[in-house]
Design a protein around this motif. Structure first.
Motif, PDB file in Angstrom:
ATOM      1  N   ILE A 140       0.838  -1.205   0.000  1.00  0.00           N
ATOM      2  CA  ILE A 140       0.000   0.000   0.000  1.00  0.00           C
ATOM      3  C   ILE A 140       0.866   1.246   0.000  1.00  0.00           C
ATOM      4  CG2 ILE A 140      -1.674   1.328   1.335  1.00  0.00           C
ATOM      5  CD1 ILE A 140      -2.759  -1.375   2.374  1.00  0.00           C
ATOM      6  N   LEU A 141       1.863   1.283   0.855  1.00  0.00           N
ATOM      7  CA  LEU A 141       2.759   2.448   0.917  1.00  0.00           C
ATOM      8  C   LEU A 141       3.442   2.683  -0.424  1.00  0.00           C
ATOM      9  CD1 LEU A 141       4.361   1.724   4.404  1.00  0.00           C
ATOM     10  CD2 LEU A 141       2.754   3.571   3.878  1.00  0.00           C
ATOM     11  N   ASP A 142       3.884   1.606  -1.063  1.00  0.00           N
ATOM     12  CA  ASP A 142       4.546   1.743  -2.364  1.00  0.00           C
ATOM     13  C   ASP A 142       3.575   2.228  -3.438  1.00  0.00           C
ATOM     14  OD1 ASP A 142       7.006   0.940  -1.396  1.00  0.00           O
ATOM     15  OD2 ASP A 142       6.735  -1.159  -1.954  1.00  0.00           O
ATOM     16  N   ALA A 143       2.353   1.682  -3.429  1.00  0.00           N
ATOM     17  CA  ALA A 143       1.367   2.060  -4.452  1.00  0.00           C
ATOM     18  C   ALA A 143       1.005   3.533  -4.360  1.00  0.00           C
ATOM     19  CB  ALA A 143       0.118   1.198  -4.301  1.00  0.00           C
ATOM     20  N   LEU A 144       0.990   4.070  -3.142  1.00  0.00           N
ATOM     21  CA  LEU A 144       0.618   5.467  -2.942  1.00  0.00           C
ATOM     22  C   LEU A 144       1.822   6.410  -2.979  1.00  0.00           C
ATOM     23  CD1 LEU A 144      -2.003   5.117  -0.059  1.00  0.00           C
ATOM     24  CD2 LEU A 144      -2.417   5.280  -2.529  1.00  0.00           C
ATOM     25  N   GLY A 145       3.037   5.861  -2.991  1.00  0.00           N
ATOM     26  CA  GLY A 145       4.227   6.707  -2.908  1.00  0.00           C
ATOM     27  C   GLY A 145       4.392   7.324  -1.538  1.00  0.00           C
ATOM     28  N   TRP A 146       4.019   6.554  -0.505  1.00  0.00           N
ATOM     29  CA  TRP A 146       4.023   7.069   0.870  1.00  0.00           C
ATOM     30  C   TRP A 146       5.179   6.533   1.706  1.00  0.00           C
ATOM     31  CZ3 TRP A 146      -1.523   7.364   3.387  1.00  0.00           C
ATOM     32  CH2 TRP A 146      -2.293   8.329   2.706  1.00  0.00           C
ATOM     33  N   ARG A 147       6.158   5.897   1.108  1.00  0.00           N
ATOM     34  CA  ARG A 147       7.244   5.302   1.884  1.00  0.00           C
ATOM     35  C   ARG A 147       7.935   6.320   2.792  1.00  0.00           C
ATOM     36  NH1 ARG A 147       8.917  -0.131   2.741  1.00  0.00           N
ATOM     37  NH2 ARG A 147       8.251  -1.381   0.959  1.00  0.00           N
ATOM     38  N   ASP A 148       8.076   7.540   2.309  1.00  0.00           N
ATOM     39  CA  ASP A 148       8.798   8.556   3.073  1.00  0.00           C
ATOM     40  C   ASP A 148       7.860   9.593   3.682  1.00  0.00           C
ATOM     41  OD1 ASP A 148      11.317   7.438   2.424  1.00  0.00           O
ATOM     42  OD2 ASP A 148      11.246   8.408   0.458  1.00  0.00           O
ATOM     43  N   LEU A 149       6.573   9.315   3.672  1.00  0.00           N
ATOM     44  CA  LEU A 149       5.612  10.299   4.186  1.00  0.00           C
ATOM     45  C   LEU A 149       5.708  10.431   5.694  1.00  0.00           C
ATOM     46  CD1 LEU A 149       3.281  12.249   3.611  1.00  0.00           C
ATOM     47  CD2 LEU A 149       1.722  10.286   3.750  1.00  0.00           C
ATOM     48  N   VAL A 150       5.890   9.310   6.393  1.00  0.00           N
ATOM     49  CA  VAL A 150       6.032   9.342   7.851  1.00  0.00           C
ATOM     50  C   VAL A 150       7.272   8.547   8.245  1.00  0.00           C
ATOM     51  CG1 VAL A 150       3.545   9.554   8.215  1.00  0.00           C
ATOM     52  CG2 VAL A 150       4.592   7.282   8.235  1.00  0.00           C
ATOM     53  N   GLY A 151       7.731   8.769   9.454  1.00  0.00           N
ATOM     54  CA  GLY A 151       8.950   8.120   9.905  1.00  0.00           C
ATOM     55  C   GLY A 151       8.769   6.710  10.417  1.00  0.00           C
ATOM     56  N   LEU A 152       7.520   6.332  10.779  1.00  0.00           N
ATOM     57  CA  LEU A 152       7.293   5.008  11.345  1.00  0.00           C
ATOM     58  C   LEU A 152       5.938   4.484  10.899  1.00  0.00           C
ATOM     59  CD1 LEU A 152       8.209   2.768  13.367  1.00  0.00           C
ATOM     60  CD2 LEU A 152       6.963   4.027  15.133  1.00  0.00           C
TER      61      LEU A 152
END
Length: 243
Positions: A140-152
């Motif tokens: 999910i994080l990869d699909a949305l491009g959210w890997r670096d959105l939050v630290g944890l």
């Protein structure tokens, strides 16, 4: 994964500390998946021999709906009893859900990314949690491009394996970030009664239910929500108003 987690502290004018840590659910709260859980459950049920149009399937699907937000392996253990069947169903579920994610079937809840960025701009640490396994959360994080959105980001296995409605992921976020002086300085938001229960049991001072996912106003309030919001997009203003 921890990347430059904030330890910022801000005193309110009355001498108390504000909410410094915000723990947000993913599917239904920050991520719109359009009922993919039910579709993936259908694949899992077929895998272990549950007939799609049977009474047993309908009863099990109703339980899945009622326990949205709970660790999925815990749900399958309840439904199928035998550990090997539960694991088989869980593996099939995660595979089916991941396939749907890869097919572009998810999107951010409108305003969710902006809300997270706003919370961070206000000096709050944001942690994303899920009842899915890590492999699905990462998809999910990869699909949305959210890997670096939050630290944890946390899944049940990162916090002892019990998942919601236990408080473990909220408390793990509190302990691993060091972003709040106490659990009263934590805010939790989610779309299910189990999300709310986990926040209440952790001792968070703000436990917000949102109406973009599985459960409605009555269920969220009955579980103990301090606020019920139309969307997570409303949360930054709510917290700013509280201090």
């Amino acid at each position: 994964m921890v990347n430059e987690l904030s330890t910022h502290r801000t005193h309110r004018t009355d001498g108390t500390r504000r909410t410094d840590l915000v723990v947000l659910d993913m599917a239904g709260t920050t991520v719109a998946d359009g009922g993919l859980v039910e579709q993936a459950f259908a694949a899992a049920a077929r895998e272990v021999g549950v007939e799609p149009d049977s009474a047993g399937h309908a009863a099990k699907l109703e339980y899945v709906r009622a326990t949205m937000g709970e660790s999925k392996i815990s749900v399958f253990r309840h439904l199928f009893g035998e550990e090997s069947l539960a694991q088989q169903a869980n593996t099939a579920f995660e595979k089916a859900y991941g396939t749907l994610v890869d097919a572009g079937r998810i999107a951010p809840v409108p305003g969710a990314r902006e809300a997270i960025e706003e919370l961070k701009q206000d000096g709050r640490t944001v942690v994303l949690t899920t009842g899915f396994a890590r492999v699905t959360q990462d998809a999910i994080l990869d699909a949305l491009g959210w890997r670096d959105l939050v630290g944890l980001t946390l899944c049940p296995a990162d916090a002892g394996g019990r998942g919601r409605p236990y408080p473990d992921m909220v408390l793990a976020a509190f302990l691993r970030t060091g972003a709040a002086d106490g659990v009263r300085n934590v805010a939790v938001a989610g779309d299910t009664a189990y999300d709310v229960l986990s926040g209440v049991r952790a001792g968070a001072s703000v436990v917000a239910g949102v109406l973009t996912g599985a459960h409605g106003d009555a269920a969220l309030r009955e579980a103990g929500a301090t606020h019920v919001l139309g969307s997570v997009a409303e949360l930054p203003a709510i917290l700013r108003g509280l201090g």
